[in-house]
Design a protein around this motif. Structure first.
Motif, mmCIF file in Angstrom:
data_model
loop_
_atom_site.group_PDB
_atom_site.id
_atom_site.type_symbol
_atom_site.label_atom_id
_atom_site.label_comp_id
_atom_site.label_asym_id
_atom_site.label_seq_id
_atom_site.Cartn_x
_atom_site.Cartn_y
_atom_site.Cartn_z
ATOM 1 N N LYS A 88 -3.867 -11.744 3.729
ATOM 2 C CA LYS A 88 -3.105 -12.486 4.740
ATOM 3 C C LYS A 88 -3.696 -12.307 6.135
ATOM 4 O O LYS A 88 -3.692 -13.227 6.941
ATOM 5 N N VAL A 89 -4.207 -11.127 6.418
ATOM 6 C CA VAL A 89 -4.757 -10.853 7.747
ATOM 7 C C VAL A 89 -6.132 -11.500 7.907
ATOM 8 O O VAL A 89 -6.479 -11.987 8.974
ATOM 9 N N ARG A 90 -6.916 -11.516 6.853
ATOM 10 C CA ARG A 90 -8.253 -12.104 6.789
ATOM 11 C C ARG A 90 -9.298 -11.342 7.594
ATOM 12 O O ARG A 90 -10.242 -10.839 7.043
ATOM 13 N N VAL A 91 -9.164 -11.299 8.904
ATOM 14 C CA VAL A 91 -10.184 -10.654 9.727
ATOM 15 C C VAL A 91 -9.522 -9.531 10.525
ATOM 16 O O VAL A 91 -8.549 -9.760 11.237
ATOM 17 N N PHE A 92 -10.069 -8.357 10.410
ATOM 18 C CA PHE A 92 -9.542 -7.212 11.151
ATOM 19 C C PHE A 92 -10.407 -7.000 12.389
ATOM 20 O O PHE A 92 -11.638 -7.134 12.326
ATOM 21 N N PRO A 93 -9.802 -6.647 13.525
ATOM 22 C CA PRO A 93 -10.580 -6.453 14.747
ATOM 23 C C PRO A 93 -11.552 -5.280 14.645
ATOM 24 O O PRO A 93 -12.615 -5.300 15.262
ATOM 25 N N ASN A 94 -11.172 -4.287 13.847
ATOM 26 C CA ASN A 94 -12.061 -3.137 13.657
ATOM 27 C C ASN A 94 -11.641 -2.380 12.396
ATOM 28 O O ASN A 94 -10.614 -2.679 11.783
ATOM 29 N N GLU A 95 -12.426 -1.398 12.030
ATOM 30 C CA GLU A 95 -12.159 -0.626 10.817
ATOM 31 C C GLU A 95 -10.846 0.152 10.924
ATOM 32 O O GLU A 95 -10.112 0.290 9.951
ATOM 33 N N ALA A 96 -10.527 0.648 12.099
ATOM 34 C CA ALA A 96 -9.296 1.410 12.296
ATOM 35 C C ALA A 96 -8.065 0.555 12.007
ATOM 36 O O ALA A 96 -7.078 1.049 11.444
ATOM 37 N N ALA A 97 -8.110 -0.722 12.367
ATOM 38 C CA ALA A 97 -6.980 -1.613 12.100
ATOM 39 C C ALA A 97 -6.769 -1.776 10.588
ATOM 40 O O ALA A 97 -5.636 -1.755 10.105
ATOM 41 N N LEU A 98 -7.848 -1.930 9.870
ATOM 42 C CA LEU A 98 -7.769 -2.014 8.422
ATOM 43 C C LEU A 98 -7.194 -0.721 7.845
ATOM 44 O O LEU A 98 -6.298 -0.746 6.999
ATOM 45 N N GLU A 99 -7.682 0.413 8.317
ATOM 46 C CA GLU A 99 -7.189 1.705 7.828
ATOM 47 C C GLU A 99 -5.700 1.883 8.117
ATOM 48 O O GLU A 99 -4.959 2.406 7.286
ATOM 49 N N ARG A 100 -5.240 1.441 9.302
ATOM 50 C CA ARG A 100 -3.812 1.551 9.634
ATOM 51 C C ARG A 100 -2.965 0.714 8.673
ATOM 52 O O ARG A 100 -1.929 1.170 8.181
ATOM 53 N N LEU A 101 -3.389 -0.513 8.402
ATOM 54 C CA LEU A 101 -2.631 -1.376 7.504
ATOM 55 C C LEU A 101 -2.593 -0.788 6.095
ATOM 56 O O LEU A 101 -1.538 -0.685 5.476
ATOM 57 N N VAL A 102 -3.743 -0.387 5.588
ATOM 58 C CA VAL A 102 -3.810 0.169 4.231
ATOM 59 C C VAL A 102 -2.974 1.442 4.144
ATOM 60 O O VAL A 102 -2.225 1.643 3.184
ATOM 61 N N SER A 103 -3.056 2.298 5.147
ATOM 62 C CA SER A 103 -2.257 3.530 5.156
ATOM 63 C C SER A 103 -0.769 3.220 5.156
ATOM 64 O O SER A 103 0.008 3.836 4.422
ATOM 65 N N ALA A 104 -0.363 2.256 5.957
ATOM 66 C CA ALA A 104 1.050 1.878 6.014
ATOM 67 C C ALA A 104 1.524 1.335 4.665
ATOM 68 O O ALA A 104 2.619 1.663 4.201
ATOM 69 N N VAL A 105 0.697 0.519 4.023
ATOM 70 C CA VAL A 105 1.057 -0.029 2.713
ATOM 71 C C VAL A 105 1.178 1.089 1.690
ATOM 72 O O VAL A 105 2.127 1.130 0.896
ATOM 73 N N LEU A 106 0.242 2.033 1.704
ATOM 74 C CA LEU A 106 0.287 3.142 0.748
ATOM 75 C C LEU A 106 1.504 4.030 0.975
ATOM 76 O O LEU A 106 2.143 4.478 0.017
ATOM 77 N N VAL A 107 1.864 4.275 2.231
ATOM 78 C CA VAL A 107 3.068 5.059 2.533
ATOM 79 C C VAL A 107 4.304 4.324 2.026
ATOM 80 O O VAL A 107 5.205 4.920 1.429
ATOM 81 N N GLU A 108 4.339 3.018 2.239
ATOM 82 C CA GLU A 108 5.463 2.203 1.775
ATOM 83 C C GLU A 108 5.589 2.262 0.247
ATOM 84 O O GLU A 108 6.688 2.428 -0.293
ATOM 85 N N ILE A 109 4.462 2.157 -0.453
ATOM 86 C CA ILE A 109 4.466 2.238 -1.916
ATOM 87 C C ILE A 109 4.931 3.617 -2.371
ATOM 88 O O ILE A 109 5.745 3.742 -3.289
ATOM 89 N N ASP A 110 4.443 4.666 -1.707
ATOM 90 C CA ASP A 110 4.845 6.027 -2.061
ATOM 91 C C ASP A 110 6.347 6.221 -1.860
ATOM 92 O O ASP A 110 7.025 6.806 -2.710
ATOM 93 N N ASP A 111 6.879 5.739 -0.751
ATOM 94 C CA ASP A 111 8.320 5.843 -0.502
ATOM 95 C C ASP A 111 9.121 5.117 -1.580
ATOM 96 O O ASP A 111 10.137 5.619 -2.056
ATOM 97 N N LYS A 112 8.625 3.947 -1.958
ATOM 98 C CA LYS A 112 9.314 3.168 -2.988
ATOM 99 C C LYS A 112 9.316 3.915 -4.319
ATOM 100 O O LYS A 112 10.335 3.998 -5.000
ATOM 101 N N TRP A 113 8.163 4.468 -4.691
ATOM 102 C CA TRP A 113 8.077 5.197 -5.951
ATOM 103 C C TRP A 113 8.941 6.460 -5.917
ATOM 104 O O TRP A 113 9.542 6.837 -6.911
#
Length: 128
Positions: A88-113
């Motif tokens: 959905k995001v397609r282009v990230f401004p930098n690697e840190a932005a990608l890492e923040r999104l992926v980390s947030a998604v993984l935390v969300e998945i962990d909380d759900k589990w």
């Protein structure tokens, strides 16, 4: 090895992992290593070095073995969610932005589990 050999080895490994007991799996592995020692020594050495570690799931209670043998269902759901969110995001401004999104998604998945009442493995189960 060619595709036919890889498929045959895969089928033989599945037979080992589906064995009724650790002893039978180890016996089947030893036979497989012996079978390939002369014709494919690299494969035989790899099997001998790496597969025994994969047989440790036999030490778990029987009702947990199938789920612990593979983590594919968990990996698939994580990968699908990461792909869905990052596409959905397609282009990230930098690697840190990608890492923040992926980390947030993984935390969300962990909380759900962690909150999910349908646990992947219920450790309190007894052998049937």
């Amino acid at each position: 090895p060619n595709l036919a050999v890889r498929k045959r080895i895969g089928a033989e490994l599945r037979e080992i992992w589906n064995a009724a007991s650790l002893a039978k799996a180890e016996t089947s592995l030893a036979e497989l290593v012996t079978e390939y020692r002369d014709t494919a020594p690299k494969i035989a050495a790899w099997l001998e070095e790496n597969v025994p570690e994969g047989l440790t799931f036999f030490t778990l209670p029987k009702h947990h073995r199938r789920r612990m043998r593979t983590s594919n269902p968990m990996e698939r759901s994580v990968e699908q969610e990461l792909k869905r969110r990052t596409v959905k995001v397609r282009v990230f401004p930098n690697e840190a932005a990608l890492e923040r999104l992926v980390s947030a998604v993984l935390v969300e998945i962990d909380d759900k589990w962690a909150a999910d009442t349908k646990a992947y493995i219920k450790w309190e189960c007894q052998d049937a």
